[in-house]
Write a protein that holds these residues in place. Structure first.
Motif, PDB file in Angstrom:
ATOM      1  N   ARG A 187       0.869  -1.264  -0.004  1.00 54.44           N
ATOM      2  CA  ARG A 187       0.089   0.189   0.102  1.00 54.44           C
ATOM      3  C   ARG A 187       0.906   1.189   0.015  1.00 54.44           C
ATOM      4  N   TYR A 188       2.204   1.108   0.049  1.00 51.52           N
ATOM      5  CA  TYR A 188       3.012   2.072   0.004  1.00 51.52           C
ATOM      6  C   TYR A 188       4.071   1.919  -1.047  1.00 51.52           C
ATOM      7  N   GLN A 189       4.602   2.839  -1.951  1.00 51.84           N
ATOM      8  CA  GLN A 189       5.636   2.656  -2.936  1.00 51.84           C
ATOM      9  C   GLN A 189       6.410   4.049  -2.955  1.00 51.84           C
ATOM     10  N   ASP A 190       7.614   3.969  -2.784  1.00 51.65           N
ATOM     11  CA  ASP A 190       8.771   5.118  -3.264  1.00 51.65           C
ATOM     12  C   ASP A 190       8.757   5.101  -4.707  1.00 51.65           C
ATOM     13  N   LEU A 191       8.900   6.051  -5.321  1.00 57.86           N
ATOM     14  CA  LEU A 191       8.942   6.530  -6.718  1.00 57.86           C
ATOM     15  C   LEU A 191      10.103   7.320  -7.022  1.00 57.86           C
ATOM     16  N   PRO A 192      10.562   7.239  -8.494  1.00 58.28           N
ATOM     17  CA  PRO A 192      11.694   8.114  -8.518  1.00 58.28           C
ATOM     18  C   PRO A 192      11.401   9.545  -8.490  1.00 58.28           C
ATOM     19  N   LEU A 193      10.274  10.376  -8.332  1.00 57.90           N
ATOM     20  CA  LEU A 193       9.878  11.455  -7.909  1.00 57.90           C
ATOM     21  C   LEU A 193       8.937  11.814  -6.946  1.00 57.90           C
ATOM     22  N   GLY A 194       9.134  10.629  -5.998  1.00 51.67           N
ATOM     23  CA  GLY A 194       8.174  10.720  -4.693  1.00 51.67           C
ATOM     24  C   GLY A 194       7.660   9.569  -4.212  1.00 51.67           C
ATOM     25  N   SER A 195       6.271   9.667  -4.217  1.00 51.06           N
ATOM     26  CA  SER A 195       5.792   8.155  -3.607  1.00 51.06           C
ATOM     27  C   SER A 195       4.317   7.952  -3.913  1.00 51.06           C
ATOM     28  N   ILE A 196       3.674   6.967  -3.786  1.00 50.10           N
ATOM     29  CA  ILE A 196       2.395   6.808  -3.849  1.00 50.10           C
ATOM     30  C   ILE A 196       1.769   5.719  -2.662  1.00 50.10           C
ATOM     31  N   ASN A 197       0.905   6.403  -2.231  1.00 45.07           N
ATOM     32  CA  ASN A 197       0.151   5.332  -0.977  1.00 45.07           C
ATOM     33  C   ASN A 197      -1.538   5.177  -1.042  1.00 45.07           C
ATOM     34  N   SER A 198      -1.909   3.858  -0.730  1.00 48.42           N
ATOM     35  CA  SER A 198      -3.374   4.029  -0.390  1.00 48.42           C
ATOM     36  C   SER A 198      -3.257   3.379   1.116  1.00 48.42           C
ATOM     37  N   MET A 199      -3.015   3.881   2.077  1.00 44.89           N
ATOM     38  CA  MET A 199      -2.804   2.998   3.336  1.00 44.89           C
ATOM     39  C   MET A 199      -3.942   2.588   3.803  1.00 44.89           C
ATOM     40  N   GLY A 200      -5.304   3.518   3.375  1.00 42.33           N
ATOM     41  CA  GLY A 200      -6.568   3.046   3.825  1.00 42.33           C
ATOM     42  C   GLY A 200      -6.956   3.562   5.322  1.00 42.33           C
ATOM     43  N   LEU A 201      -6.188   4.546   5.775  1.00 39.31           N
ATOM     44  CA  LEU A 201      -6.373   5.059   7.296  1.00 39.31           C
ATOM     45  C   LEU A 201      -6.123   3.982   8.479  1.00 39.31           C
ATOM     46  N   PRO A 202      -5.044   3.253   8.306  1.00 42.77           N
ATOM     47  CA  PRO A 202      -4.503   2.285   9.386  1.00 42.77           C
ATOM     48  C   PRO A 202      -4.219   3.360  10.699  1.00 42.77           C
ATOM     49  N   ASN A 203      -5.012   2.941  11.826  1.00 43.83           N
ATOM     50  CA  ASN A 203      -4.377   3.511  12.910  1.00 43.83           C
ATOM     51  C   ASN A 203      -5.002   2.976  14.270  1.00 43.83           C
TER      52      ASN A 203
END
Ligand code: ERO
Length: 311
Positions: free
Chosen positions: A59-75
């Motif tokens: 649900r998280y990936q670093d990218l060459p120009l930043g990041s993309i996430n779809s954590m889905g509000l884990p807390n």
């Protein structure tokens, strides 16, 4: 060099903090932020009334120009963070408590719990989580935004800020600022991740993250221009009593400097914190001071919100 700022009577000796959601879900992570050199404050992972596991799969990936996430509000649920807050005694670094209810009722219930608690920090109402399947971002629904704030301020008296999604139309800056100016907000925090981007893994011809078919919030270098525009557009339109926390695209001291030039009072760091850990704050602070030295500035007030136009 004076890097101080203040919001709602809270004084910050450093102007850097984490972006909610990054390195702040557990007390261990929060304590590491509190002890880190260069942080002037810290904020908790956005809470829901009950604990949530969040989205499943990568649900998280670093990218060459930043990041993309779809954590889905884990807390860990609101009471976990309220408990941390009730035992929080660091007078040097104010604590922000972030909440992100999935419904208006959840948000109002959490605000009521916080109002009734001993919590003495600042509260951030997150109106911009892009990753809960089936849930549109409140921040893109102007009427819903006005409604939640109207109801909140009928009983909530502690310092309250809102975390906003990025807007991409000057008319939307006008509309959201007109709504926010009607309320005694302590600050706005802009931007949250750029919602529902999509990136491709060229080795496998697949998306980069599992949830939502690969659609996720974008952060890091690729969102810097959007962050600057939102911080400056909101600064120009909001009452001066409403302070601005600038978030998005910070990789260097110059990026911190630019958000301040655009009008930010505090600057939050997400992707770079995820990638480098809490040591990033000391690096960013020394790079910011070096940039200020180059300009012969000793105080942030000398250049905050001083972005010049060309005409
Ligand atoms: C609170 C949920 C958020 C999340 C998340 O938990 O998926 N990710 C973001 O980039 N921003 C959010 O506001």
């Amino acid at each position: 060099t004076n890097l101080t700022a203040s919001i709602a009577g809270f004084h910050f000796q450093d102007l850097l903090l984490n972006a909610a959601g990054v390195h702040c879900e557990t007390t261990e992570e929060l304590e590491a932020l509190r002890k880190a050199t260069g942080t002037g404050a810290l904020i908790t992972k956005s809470a829901t009334p009950k604990p949530r596991p969040g989205n499943s799969g990568l649900r998280y990936q670093d990218l060459p120009l930043g990041s993309i996430n779809s954590m889905g509000l884990p807390n860990q649920g609101l009471s976990y963070y309220l408990d941390y807050a009730n035992h929080y005694h660091d007078q040097q670094k104010p604590l922000f408590l972030s909440i992100a209810g999935l419904t208006q009722a959840d948000n109002l219930a959490m605000l009521a719990d916080i109002q009734a608690s001993e919590f003495t920090g600042l509260v951030e109402l997150n109106l911009s989580c892009p990753n809960v399947p089936g849930k549109p971002q409140t921040g893109y629904d102007f009427e819903a935004t006005r409604q939640i704030l109207t109801k909140a301020f009928t009983f909530f008296t502690k310092p309250l800020g809102v975390k906003l999604p990025p807007y991409f139309d000057l008319a939307h800056f006008d509309q959201i600022a007109a709504i926010l100016n009607a309320f005694p907000l302590a600050y706005v925090n802009s931007i949250n991740s750029v919602g529902n981007g999509l990136m491709i893994d060229s080795k496998t011809d697949t998306v980069m993250i599992a949830p939502k078919g690969g659609f996720g919030g974008l952060g890091g270098a690729m969102v810097k221009a959007t962050a600057l525009a939102n911080v400056h557009g909101l600064r120009q339109r909001l009452n001066p009593t409403i302070k601005v926390i600038g978030t998005g695209g910070v990789q260097s001291g110059r990026d911190v400097y630019d958000l301040i030039l655009a009008g930010a009072d505090l600057v939050a760091v997400g992707t770079s914190l995820h990638q480098e850990g809490p040591a990033v704050f000391q690096r960013l602070r020394s790079e910011l001071i070096a940039e200020m030295d180059r300009k012969n500035y000793t105080e942030v007030d000398q250049f905050r919100n001083r972005l010049q136009t060309l005409n």
